[in-house]
Design an enzyme around this catalytic site. Structure first.
Site, PDB file in Angstrom:
ATOM      1  N   SER A 230       1.447  12.940  -5.126  1.00 46.99           N
ATOM      2  CA  SER A 230       0.257  12.275  -5.655  1.00 46.99           C
ATOM      3  C   SER A 230       0.291  10.812  -5.229  1.00 46.99           C
ATOM      4  O   SER A 230       1.314  10.138  -5.332  1.00 46.99           O
ATOM      5  CB  SER A 230       0.193  12.415  -7.181  1.00 46.99           C
ATOM      6  OG  SER A 230       1.424  12.088  -7.778  1.00 46.99           O
ATOM      7  N   GLY A 232      -2.199   8.412  -6.169  1.00 40.07           N
ATOM      8  CA  GLY A 232      -3.058   7.561  -6.976  1.00 40.07           C
ATOM      9  C   GLY A 232      -4.439   7.433  -6.371  1.00 40.07           C
ATOM     10  O   GLY A 232      -5.104   8.432  -6.079  1.00 40.07           O
ATOM     11  N   GLY A 235      -5.447   9.523  -3.231  1.00 39.44           N
ATOM     12  CA  GLY A 235      -5.589  10.971  -3.237  1.00 39.44           C
ATOM     13  C   GLY A 235      -4.266  11.694  -3.364  1.00 39.44           C
ATOM     14  O   GLY A 235      -3.424  11.343  -4.194  1.00 39.44           O
ATOM     15  N   GLY A 268      -1.217  13.453 -13.526  1.00 35.00           N
ATOM     16  CA  GLY A 268      -0.221  14.109 -12.696  1.00 35.00           C
ATOM     17  C   GLY A 268       0.108  15.505 -13.191  1.00 35.00           C
ATOM     18  O   GLY A 268       0.276  16.440 -12.400  1.00 35.00           O
ATOM     19  N   ASP A 269       0.196  15.658 -14.515  1.00 36.61           N
ATOM     20  CA  ASP A 269       0.461  16.980 -15.084  1.00 36.61           C
ATOM     21  C   ASP A 269      -0.722  17.915 -14.848  1.00 36.61           C
ATOM     22  O   ASP A 269      -0.541  19.107 -14.568  1.00 36.61           O
ATOM     23  CB  ASP A 269       0.745  16.857 -16.583  1.00 36.61           C
ATOM     24  CG  ASP A 269       1.945  15.969 -16.876  1.00 36.61           C
ATOM     25  OD1 ASP A 269       2.844  15.885 -16.015  1.00 36.61           O
ATOM     26  OD2 ASP A 269       1.983  15.352 -17.951  1.00 36.61           O
TER      27      ASP A 269
END
Length: 326
Positions: A230, A232, A235, A268-269
């Site tokens: 990831s 941020g 993308g 993120g999860d």
């Protein structure tokens, strides 16, 4: 003959937390800060992933180690979302993580409190439950940090057990836990660090797509099938057996009715949940990347375990732009 029901996704969270999210107009260190809102939610990486999967409608079983003194918050979440509760209860209280969200920047400051020591018997009971549940080809996610008492061997005993059972293993952790896991020799179907976590693991900056591609090749050589990073506001990057791609971020605004600051808490999860939901449905890795970005974007602006809407995720998935990396 009726088609067999799909196996549920297993999420395993050894170190869950009560997430206390505090919203501020701005964060001023050393000064009195007056909050505009505070919320407490059952959390921890694997728990958050299970919550997002349940929103999508994927069958999911949550395993982990919950403090018996404040397990009610988790039990209420599981009951509300239809998540199968297979967590072990341990003496004491599940830890609290404080997340401070500043409205002016959207930045989140995390303060993670220590959790209770885990009795050896509880860890062994969790491993035994995993042994009984995990099936060949089933997706199983090991996620988050490790509580005191489990940091010496790290995730290795759990990963070796899942591999013996033939499960497809996803791992979302960082720091020493990630380094230990990669060194234990178990093939992993998926890892999803963010750029900073991957840079910390490798001990060097990864500013470009070419740097990420090279880093992924090294991880593939260590037995990792697919790497998602990831990025941020830039993308997400994926390197898989089917190819390597960069997914552009989607523009997003807070929901008008949510009253929430646009923040990255839980994004993120949610991205991990999107990846697993797509693979569980039999979709390819490129489509899984689209779903990962869509899930993460849908989560932005929502607080705690607020439910994501399936139609919103589907609409976002159709808008994700992906470019192939050579």
């Amino acid at each position: 003959m009726k088609n067999a029901m799909p196996l549920p996704i297993l999420t395993i969270t050894p170190h869950p937390a009560i997430d206390e999210t505090v919203s501020l107009p701005s964060l001023r260190p050393g000064a009195v800060n007056v909050a505009t809102q505070a919320r407490r939610n059952a959390g921890g990486k694997g728990i958050n992933v299970a919550s997002c999967l349940a929103d999508w409608g994927a069958p999911v079983v949550a395993l982990g180690l919950l403090g018996q003194d404040n397990a009610a918050a988790f039990e209420a979440l599981f009951a509300r979302k239809g998540i199968a509760d297979a967590c072990q209860r341990v003496p004491g209280s599940t830890r609290t993580n404080i997340k401070i969200v500043a409205a002016d920047t959207g930045d989140t400051t995390d303060i993670n409190l220590p959790g209770p020591a885990v009795p050896a018997a509880a860890w062994q009971a969790l491993l035994q439950d995993v042994r009984q549940r995990a099936q060949p080809g089933q997706w199983a996610l090991a996620a988050g940090s490790l509580p005191p008492g489990l940091q010496t061997e790290g995730y290795a005993p759990l990963l070796k057990l899942l591999h013996e059972r033939g499960a497809r293993i996803a791992l979302d952790t960082s720091g020493a836990a990630l380094k230990q896991a990669l060194a234990c020799g178990v093939p992993l179907a998926l890892i999803k660090p963010n750029r900073h976590e991957l840079e910390t693991l490798l001990g060097r900056p990864l500013p470009t797509g070419a740097d990420l591609r090279e880093a992924a090749r090294g991880l593939h050589a260590q037995g990792v099938e697919t790497v998602v990073v990831s990025l941020g506001a830039q993308g997400a990057f994926m390197s898989s057996p089917e190819g390597a791609w960069l997914a552009a971020p989607l523009p997003v605004q807070p929901r008008p009715d949510s009253g929430q600051v646009l923040s990255t808490v839980g994004a993120g999860d949610a991205q991990v949940a999107g990846l697993l939901a797509a693979r569980h449905a039999g979709l390819g890795w490129q489509e899984a990347l689209r779903y990962g970005v869509a899930f993460a974007t849908a989560k932005l602006g929502l607080a705690g375990a607020d439910s994501m809407e399936r139609q919103t995720i589907s609409a976002l998935e159709n808008k994700v732009e992906i470019s192939e990396m050579i």
